[in-house]
Design an enzyme around this catalytic site. Structure first.
Site, PDB file in Angstrom:
ATOM      1  N   GLU A 123      38.700  40.844  36.621  1.00 34.71           N
ATOM      2  CA  GLU A 123      39.134  40.228  37.870  1.00 34.71           C
ATOM      3  C   GLU A 123      38.359  38.922  38.035  1.00 34.71           C
ATOM      4  OE1 GLU A 123      37.992  42.510  41.356  1.00 34.71           O
ATOM      5  OE2 GLU A 123      39.460  41.510  42.622  1.00 34.71           O
ATOM      6  N   HIS A 162      31.162  42.023  40.995  1.00 40.45           N
ATOM      7  CA  HIS A 162      31.051  43.482  41.072  1.00 40.45           C
ATOM      8  C   HIS A 162      31.590  44.147  39.820  1.00 40.45           C
ATOM      9  CE1 HIS A 162      35.108  42.739  42.919  1.00 40.45           C
ATOM     10  NE2 HIS A 162      35.448  43.820  42.253  1.00 40.45           N
ATOM     11  N   HIS A 216      37.207  47.889  36.258  1.00 44.65           N
ATOM     12  CA  HIS A 216      37.216  46.448  35.947  1.00 44.65           C
ATOM     13  C   HIS A 216      35.868  45.817  36.275  1.00 44.65           C
ATOM     14  CE1 HIS A 216      38.666  46.367  40.235  1.00 44.65           C
ATOM     15  NE2 HIS A 216      37.910  45.285  40.319  1.00 44.65           N
TER      16      HIS A 216
HETATM   17 CO    CO Z   1      37.459  44.358  42.191  1.00 45.83          CO
END
Ligand code: CO
Length: 134
Positions: A130, A7, A79
């Site tokens: 991440e 994502h 992020h």
């Molecule tokens: Co995230």
């Protein structure tokens, strides 16, 4: 090591308002709004054909995205999340190459219930990364 883009996370001042644009104008599939007090955010996931958009609104005074929104009051990209097959193996390999893992380096349970780690933006062209075990 690196797998799919899981994502892209966008910090927003009003997650319902942001979600409505994706749902009502773009016609995207949008999840329910979920408060995640353990993570200090309220989240909505927008499902696209090839990845997801994670909309994040600060929750509580100690929210980890509060400062980001102070600097970016309209919101902004916070992020990107890449999948890795084994998060501890990935962490050890990154550290061996001199890259910085944030926090104590122990994977935490992320918004999807899978282990995640964050990597220092200075090692990734100014982007917070991440990693999620896929
Ligand atoms: Co995230």
């Amino acid at each position: 090591m690196i797998g799919r883009l899981n994502h892209v996370a966008i910090a927003v001042p009003d997650v319902r308002k942001a979600a409505a644009v994706y749902r009502d104008i773009l016609g995207a599939e949008v999840s329910a709004t979920v408060a995640q007090p353990d993570h200090g955010v309220t989240t909505v996931f927008v499902t696209l054909a090839n990845t997801k958009i994670e909309l994040l609104e600060p929750l509580g005074p100690a929210s980890p995205i509060a400062k980001f929104l102070e600097r970016n009051p309209d919101g902004g990209m916070h992020h990107v999340c890449y999948e890795v097959p084994d998060i501890r193996l990935a962490r050890d390999a990154l550290r061996k190459s001199g890259l910085r893992v944030l926090g104590d380096g122990e994977p935490k349970t992320g918004a999807h219930g899978r282990p995640v780690l964050f990597l220092h933006p200075k090692d990734f062209a100014g982007t917070l990364v991440e990693l999620e075990q896929g």
